[in-house]
Write a protein that holds these residues in place. Structure first.
Motif, short mmCIF file in Angstrom:
data_model
loop_
_atom_site.label_atom_id
_atom_site.label_comp_id
_atom_site.label_asym_id
_atom_site.label_seq_id
_atom_site.Cartn_x
_atom_site.Cartn_y
_atom_site.Cartn_z
N ASN A 267 0.83 -1.21 0.00
CA ASN A 267 0.00 0.00 0.00
C ASN A 267 0.87 1.26 0.00
OD1 ASN A 267 -2.49 -1.13 -0.14
ND2 ASN A 267 -3.00 -0.91 2.02
N LYS A 270 2.12 1.82 -3.29
CA LYS A 270 1.06 2.22 -4.22
C LYS A 270 0.70 3.70 -4.06
CE LYS A 270 -2.99 0.10 -3.66
NZ LYS A 270 -3.68 -1.17 -3.52
N PHE A 271 0.72 4.18 -2.82
CA PHE A 271 0.23 5.53 -2.57
C PHE A 271 1.35 6.55 -2.35
CE2 PHE A 271 -3.26 2.68 -1.35
CZ PHE A 271 -4.23 3.17 -2.20
N ASP A 294 5.14 6.08 5.24
CA ASP A 294 5.44 6.56 3.90
C ASP A 294 5.24 8.05 3.80
OD1 ASP A 294 2.67 7.28 2.93
OD2 ASP A 294 2.32 5.15 3.30
N ILE A 299 -4.05 10.06 4.30
CA ILE A 299 -5.46 9.64 4.39
C ILE A 299 -6.23 10.73 5.12
CG2 ILE A 299 -7.00 7.89 5.40
CD1 ILE A 299 -4.31 6.10 5.29
N ILE A 307 -10.98 2.89 6.45
CA ILE A 307 -10.11 2.13 5.53
C ILE A 307 -9.86 0.70 5.99
CG2 ILE A 307 -8.94 4.11 4.46
CD1 ILE A 307 -6.60 3.50 6.40
N TYR A 312 -13.49 -1.19 1.28
CA TYR A 312 -13.44 0.26 1.37
C TYR A 312 -12.18 0.79 0.69
CZ TYR A 312 -14.69 4.77 3.19
OH TYR A 312 -15.10 6.07 3.29
N SER A 313 -12.38 1.65 -0.27
CA SER A 313 -11.24 2.32 -0.90
C SER A 313 -11.59 3.79 -1.01
CB SER A 313 -10.99 1.81 -2.31
OG SER A 313 -10.76 0.44 -2.31
N ILE A 314 -10.60 4.65 -0.80
CA ILE A 314 -10.85 6.07 -1.00
C ILE A 314 -10.53 6.35 -2.47
CG2 ILE A 314 -10.19 8.39 -0.27
CD1 ILE A 314 -9.01 7.01 2.28
N GLY A 324 -6.83 -4.11 -5.69
CA GLY A 324 -6.96 -4.57 -4.31
C GLY A 324 -8.36 -4.95 -3.90
N GLY A 326 -10.20 -3.26 -2.06
CA GLY A 326 -10.51 -2.73 -0.73
C GLY A 326 -10.51 -3.78 0.36
N GLY A 328 -7.45 -5.42 1.36
CA GLY A 328 -6.11 -5.54 1.93
C GLY A 328 -6.04 -5.18 3.41
N LEU A 329 -6.53 -4.00 3.74
CA LEU A 329 -6.41 -3.56 5.13
C LEU A 329 -7.36 -4.31 6.06
CD1 LEU A 329 -5.85 0.29 4.92
CD2 LEU A 329 -4.23 -1.48 5.55
N SER A 353 1.57 8.59 5.62
CA SER A 353 0.84 7.77 6.59
C SER A 353 1.82 6.94 7.38
CB SER A 353 -0.11 6.81 5.88
OG SER A 353 -0.86 7.48 4.91
#
Ligand code: ADP
Length: 503
Positions: A267, A270-271, A294, A299, A307, A312-314, A324, A326, A328-329, A353
């Motif tokens: 993640n 990715k972000f 990171d 967020i 999340i 759930y994905s933003i 993903g 939504g 993964g977390l 984050s």
């Protein structure tokens, strides 16, 4: 008999908890049910302010409203959480009002009823209603999500499979297309795995495999795995360990811990477009606290709880089109909790984050660890091993054969359970059976039962695309010694074979 004594005689008969105070709020009378209920006798409380009953758990505003209401001559009705003499908490429904004489308040009267049981039931109902509502929302999100998540890789698979038919295709294009098909297939598989994982987490069926795990080694492996991608993206990547090698060997489920850190690092990668990603751990008393931080997009504060919910994905440019789903977390959080810890995130939108989670620190005795991890060099020490492959699907047979190539193995083949039983009868050299379950003529369960009647000691590994717990149980009941799910991973298969053959 004075007025109060006379009133008390009447009030004593009322089946309710009653308190009468003077105009200053000090108790003049409590009913027998009050004493029975709270444990305080009449003498103990007379002259005292009923404040001693307060649990300290009610908001101040409730009492302010209560006093405002009764001082203005109105009746206050409400619920209060109070405390008995024993310290036990209880809920009561109260009606409190002033008693007036010639327009002046001379006393206050409280009539109460214990509603602890009712309240508990009500709370449970509310909780189960909101749980049901949450499940409902989850189901809709799931259905919406699954359709999109399956269609996208399917599009790749079907589209490129069609293009592959072109006889004039260059070799490079052919490689490219088969690669896309493989990646789309992996993406689908990942999705199915994630759905299976999240449903077993939610059904509380997730198993843990606690073994001695070197945390330092695990972190070094993760660093080595991710470093090339970090370099590719121009990100700084660092890890920090804070225990010695010996101290860092703990009893935990290493597979799950690795998955948790992998998800968080993936993640972060990715972000984060520029800057750095760090991960590591420190020991905090009986816990190890891990972090993955990171310098990515961060967020929004109001999303830091959401999340961790499934599906759930933003929406963001970086996450759009991502694979993903939504989950993964939600899986990460589920795993952390299964390992006995908790997870949180600190984040500043636009700045980055920091995901932090803890798991119990259970160090392993070093000597026993060394004994446990000593490996034999040879995988299968016997000169040649004869395996019976029972499989009706030729692609799966070919795949198994390819996987086991070079392992000193010879094969016999059966396309259904019936053929398998026959072969076992005539080939005493067979030392292991890889048994498909869903087959024509005779299925894997029945075949295993028959084989075990002939040769109870012959190890049988069931291999099936079904992942449900019941399938496993059915296989074990039929006599299978191990169970492996399709798509089969070579390492897992070899590990299981080793376990069954060498034991
Ligand atoms: P997905 O599998 O879709 O990435 P996850 O459950 O892993 O879903 O994450 C849920 C959402 O949390 C992501 O879609 C993203 O919006 C947000 N998120 C997770 N990790 C980070 C991170 N390191 N930085 C910013 N946002 C993140």
């Amino acid at each position: 008999m004075d007025q109060l004594t006379k009133s008390s005689a009447y009030l004593d008969q009322v089946p309710a908890i009653i308190i009468v105070t003077d105009s200053f709020g000090d108790i003049e009378y409590v009913s027998p049910l009050f004493t029975e209920h709270t444990g305080y006798s009449n003498d103990e409380v007379t002259g005292k302010n009923p404040r001693f009953l307060q649990s300290g758990l009610m908001p101040k505003a409730v009492y302010e409203n209560l006093w405002q209401t009764i001082l203005s001559g109105r009746v206050w009705r409400g619920e209060l959480q109070n405390k008995k003499k024993t310290g036990e908490l209880f809920w009561e429904k109260a009606v409190i009002s002033g008693i007036q004489n010639d327009g002046v308040i001379t006393n206050f009267l409280a009539i109460k009823e214990d509603i602890t049981a009712e309240k508990q039931l009500r709370d449970e109902l509310i909780a189960s209603k909101s749980l049901a509502e949450e499940r409902d929302r989850l189901k809709s999100r799931f259905l919406h999500n699954i359709s999109h998540e399956i269609r996208t890789p399917m599009n790749g698979i079907l589209g490129f499979a069609h293009l592959l038919k072109n006889p004039h295709l260059s070799k490079e294009d052919m490689f490219l297309y088969t690669d896309i098909i493989r990646m789309s297939g992996e993406r689908l598989l990942n999705l199915v795995d994630n759905y299976t994982l999240i449903s077993s987490i939610e059904a509380d069926e997730m198993k843990v495999q606690i073994t001695p795990t070197s945390i330092n080694e695990l972190l070094r492996d993760l660093y080595a795995t991710f470093n090339p991608e970090m370099i590719n993206k121009g990100l700084l990547f660092n890890y920090s360990i804070s225990l010695s090698e010996d101290e860092s060997v703990i009893e935990t489920d290493g597979g799950k811990l690795s998955r948790i850190l992998t998800n968080l690092i993936q993640n972060a990668l990715k972000f984060t477009s520029n800057g750095k990603i760090d991960f590591g751990y420190t020991r905090k008393a009986d816990f190890l606290e891990f972090y993955v931080s990171d310098s990515g997009i961060g967020i929004p504060e109001d999303q830091t709880e959401n999340i961790f919910k499934p599906f759930y994905s933003i929406d963001s440019i970086l996450s759009s089109g991502d694979d993903g789903g939504g989950l993964g977390l939600a899986i990460t959080k589920g795993f952390v909790e299964i390992l006995g810890g908790s997870i949180r995130v600190n984040s500043v939108e636009g700045a980055g984050s920091n995901f932090v989670f803890s798991i119990p620190y259970c160090p392993v005795n070093t000597i026993s660890h060394l004994l446990l991890t000593t490996k034999t060099d040879e995988f299968f020490p016997r000169s040649t091993l004869c395996i019976l492959l029972v499989e009706d699907d030729s692609t799966s047979t070919l795949l198994l054969e390819q996987m086991l190539k070079g392992e000193n193995i010879t094969f016999l083949y059966a396309k259904n359970g019936f053929e398998a039983v026959e072969l076992v009868e005539h080939h005493p050299e067979i030392s292991l059976v890889l048994m498909d379950i869903k087959m024509p003529i005779m299925n894997g369960y029945d075949a295993t039962r028959r084989i075990k009647e002939q040769r109870p000691q012959l190890p049988v590994i069931a291999q099936t695309a079904f992942t449900a717990k019941e399938e496993r149980e059915r296989a074990i009941q039929a006599g299978c010694n191990g169970f492996i799910t399709k798509p089969i991973k070579k390492s897992e298969l070899l590990e299981l074979m080793k376990e069954l053959i060498l034991n």
